[in-house]
Motif scaffolding. Sequence first.
Motif: not given
Length: 314
Positions: A7, A10-12, A26, A30-31
């Motif tokens: 990561n 940080d796409f979250k 994103a 991310y998943k």
Amino acid sequence: MRVRKQNRHDFKRMNDGYPLYARLLAKYIYKIPELPDFSADDGLFIMSDFGGEHKGSDFSTYAFLILSADKRFVFERYIKELRGKHSLNEPFKELNYKDLRYGPIKRALSEYLDLVDKYIHGALVTVSIDRSIETVFGLDAKASHKQLVEQLSNHGFSGWKGKDAEKLLRVLHPLCMFLSLLGHQGQKTLWLCDNDAINEDGNERSFEDTQKIYGNILKMYCDYEFEILGFAKPFKDDPLTSDLLSVTDFAAGTIQDILQSHVKKKDYKGNDSKIKLVKWMAKESRFLTKINLVITKQDDSNWGCGIVQLGEKI
């Protein structure tokens, strides 16, 4: 080898400073549980193909193949043998979706797809966008395109039309997001992009402008630097790069047909070759990760984004 993605970006936590298009992608990128491990590679190749601009198409499709340049040689050896076996060199013939009925391509297809799955170490990504969504950078296409052109001009990139600017950024955001996750400090990269409106030379803009914009977008997602960020158009009649580019051509055409059939409920007139391609897209590979994302317009006019779920029993 595959590993859970690192990561780096940080796409979250992507905020409103990023376009909604990027934030939607994103959420699903991310998943993705696993991506290829390129940490031991000196170089990466990036191949791309864009489809869905023909009359009657309901989706614009952007396909990318990011692969290890270091580990491509076994694939190249076997593909050379395949070309000779099926008389694809004299005259030189590209393996492509629109020519699936051409005898030598039809006969070579199963072996070709098997070689791709066995010997390409990389990630094959498609991003498809409902064509009823005229822009993914705002609510109104005319206003968004004007803004995109102004933003490019303010950064020294003149001569862009709104439609071409839209396509350029549709391509660059997912490409740079995946490259930021897959790449490593000091690696060399080469992106081969098919001849297209986004990289043509004009009176005010040039091929080099597209390369510079590519580098600028990559900085939005990447907190390390590549030694070389190469960018080129396809090499004429070069079987080795052509046969890598064919992977994205087949992916874009196949996903286009799948979405036309299953999302838009249009009759699908498949033949044996197209059915083979659908099954290949659904099949898991040991070294090639296949990722298919789609953005659609829902009944309430909001956008929906998700993963195209494929099963091997298709």
